[in-house]
Design an enzyme around this catalytic site. Structure first.
Site, PDB file in Angstrom:
ATOM      1  N   SER A 128       0.828  -1.204   0.000  1.00 21.75           N
ATOM      2  CA  SER A 128       0.000   0.000   0.000  1.00 21.75           C
ATOM      3  C   SER A 128       0.862   1.254   0.000  1.00 21.75           C
ATOM      4  O   SER A 128       1.957   1.261   0.534  1.00 21.75           O
ATOM      5  CB  SER A 128      -0.903   0.010   1.225  1.00 21.75           C
ATOM      6  OG  SER A 128      -1.608   1.229   1.259  1.00 21.75           O
ATOM      7  N   HIS A 185      -8.077  -2.915   3.829  1.00 22.72           N
ATOM      8  CA  HIS A 185      -7.443  -1.588   3.948  1.00 22.72           C
ATOM      9  C   HIS A 185      -8.019  -0.656   2.874  1.00 22.72           C
ATOM     10  O   HIS A 185      -8.402   0.480   3.147  1.00 22.72           O
ATOM     11  CB  HIS A 185      -5.926  -1.731   3.790  1.00 22.72           C
ATOM     12  CG  HIS A 185      -5.212  -0.451   3.468  1.00 22.72           C
ATOM     13  ND1 HIS A 185      -5.245   0.112   2.201  1.00 22.72           N
ATOM     14  CD2 HIS A 185      -4.477   0.389   4.220  1.00 22.72           C
ATOM     15  CE1 HIS A 185      -4.564   1.240   2.207  1.00 22.72           C
ATOM     16  NE2 HIS A 185      -4.078   1.430   3.420  1.00 22.72           N
TER      17      HIS A 185
END
Ligand code: NBP
Length: 474
Positions: A128, A185
């Site tokens: 990420s 997420h």
């Protein structure tokens, strides 16, 4: 000596990840299906570290130390299978494939199992932070067997973002665990962005503030509990002027939100698991509604809204508090979903670890994650973040403002699906007794689906179409 690790797939993410690895002193082999990307990387950045470019997968594999460690950074879906199929005949038992793309966790489970049968290790790894994170330190979420993680742990923890000396990388669990939490997420990121967009809408269409004024408001909010990458970025985007028109850029951007799918996957999985993640799901729906521009334009001309109205005193601060409370709910839901998935798939995911590695590198990095980390330190088995003292008090302190904002939004006709859904979840969650008794009664009436009672053990059915007698259905 060969390269310690290789990266195949050198589009924006793979290229930056390879540079990050090289900049940290690890010799890295690089390969891409189309040679031009490999050439470009070496031409532009070859002096940043020890790169070994390869034009064929054979040369790429041959240039790696054993066990071979290969990061696959290609488009999710078919391309990942295609690359694995090409690589497998070139590998030996114990070699490690690391899929760093946004693969669906079920694909990862399938790939891990198939490769394990051939003696190869597979780490489905969430990365990420976008292109900037990949280059300067992402948050890294590897999932797979312990044996596969150990040989890559040093490289992954070194290239990850670091917060207070702690790397934002940790082994999440077996098979699909890493890609699952990366998906969740992203789902939380969808909710976060939707909540911010609703706050912006309330301040612009509700309170009549201009984009530069709202930019300043977000800058102030970023000094407090809401401090985060996304709030800071919101201030930057809202404060940006379009060079062509001299207007705020946000006012000339087409209002159709696109999506690549991870939010939808999160909502789909939540439905499968039976976990209410209303904020994330509403965020996905809101993007879908935004994309119906033509229909909305038609509807705008014919569907009436409320007569008008004004915002109450202290509205800007109330929106800030409502945003914070809604965000607590969105994260509580997201973390509950990850716990449910972990139970379902036997992953043993530690939510405290997730909060720790999401404090840096990733898009949802925020001061808030420190609070979540502390909550799980206080109570590792916490079933829902709202039950932690800190978050309970934070939401209790914000709830008057939260209700005022949702009321005002309804009165003004400003849609706030994520604010409203979060508040409804909060009110539903804190109810010891809800209206589901009636639902059970209705189900029993038309489908003989039975019900349980509050005063006696057992399962019962009422003979609705006969004499209304209750019978045991055990
Ligand atoms: P893309 O998702 O745009 O994929 C392009 C890469 O895939 C190129 O290297 C391309 O090779 C390669 N590729 C394709 Br398409 N089909 C292939 C095949 N059949 N065989 C071999 N290679 C193939 O790249 P990206 O934006 O760098 O993202 C990579 C992964 O990281 C994705 O899963 C993405 O979802 C994820 N991710 C992206 C971001 C972001 O901010 N962009 C953030 C986090 C995660 P070619 O050059 O020969 O066409």
């Amino acid at each position: 000596m060969g390269s310690q690790i290789g990266v195949t797939g050198l589009a924006v993410m793979g290229q930056n990840l390879a540079r990050n690895i090289a900049r940290h002193g690890f010799p890295v082999a690089v390969h891409n299906r189309s040679e031009s990307r490999t050439k470009q990387l070496i031409e532009r950045y070859g002096d940043e570290g020890d790169f070994t470019p390869a034009t064929s997968l054979e040369d790429f594999v041959a240039s790696l130390d054993r066990p071979r460690r290969i990061v696959i950074m290609v488009k999710a879906g078919g391309p990942v299978d295609a690359v694995i199929d090409e690589l497998v005949p070139l590998l030996d038992r114990g070699d490690i494939l690391i899929d760093g793309g946004n693969s669906h966790f079920e694909d990862t489970r399938r790939r891990e199992k198939a490769l394990a049968e051939r003696g190869l290790h597979f780490l489905g790894t969430g990365v990420s932070g976008g292109e900037e994170g990949a280059l300067n330190g992402p948050s890294i979420m590897p999932g797979g067997p312990d044996d596969a993680y150990a040989p890559v742990a040093e490289i992954l923890t070194t290239i990850a973002a670091q917060v207070d000396g702690t790397p934002c990388a940790a082994h999440i669990g077996p098979d699909g665990a890493g890609h699952y939490v990366k998906m969740a997420h992203n789902g939380i990121e969808y909710a976060d962005m939707q909540l911010i967009a609703e706050a912006y809408d309330l301040l612009t269409s509700g309170a009549g503030m201009s984009a530069p004024e709202i930019a300043q408001t977000f800058e102030q909010w970023n000094e407090g509990d809401l401090e985060s990458f996304l709030i800071e970025t919101t201030a930057t985007v809202l404060g940006h002027t379009d060079a062509a028109t001299g207007r705020p850029l946000v006012d000339v951007i087409l209002d159709e939100a696109e999506q690549k799918g991870t939010g939808r996957w999160t909502a789909q999985s939540a439905l499968e698991l039976g976990v209410p993640v209303t904020a994330i799901t509403e965020a996905v729906y809101a993007r879908a509604l935004s994309a119906r521009k033509e229909q909305r334009t038609r509807a705008a001309g014919v569907l009436p809204g409320p007569a008008g109205g004004s915002t109450p005193d202290g509205f800007v601060d109330a929106v800030r508090d409502a945003l914070y409370a809604s965000k607590v709910v969105a994260y509580a839901q997201g973390f509950e979903q990850m716990r449910a998935a972990s139970d379902e798939y036997d992953w043993n995911v530690d939510p405290g670890t997730l909060a720790t590695i999401w404090r840096g590198g990733c898009i949802i990095r925020a001061r808030f994650l420190d609070r979540i980390k502390e909550a799980y330190e206080r109570s590792p088995e916490l079933p829902n973040l709202l039950l932690d003292d800190y978050f309970r008090d934070a939401v209790a302190g914000a709830q008057d403002a939260w209700r005022k904002v949702v009321r005002t939004a309804v009165d003004l006709g400003v849609p706030t699906p994520a604010f409203s859904a979060s508040l409804a979840y909060y009110d539903g969650f804190r109810r010891e007794r809800g209206p589901a008794s009636l639902i059970q009664g209705l189900r029993d009436y038309f489908g003989a689906h039975t019900y349980r009672r509050v005063d006696r053990e057992g399962v019962f059915h009422t003979l609705w179409s006969e004499d209304g007698r209750e019978v045991s259905a055990d």
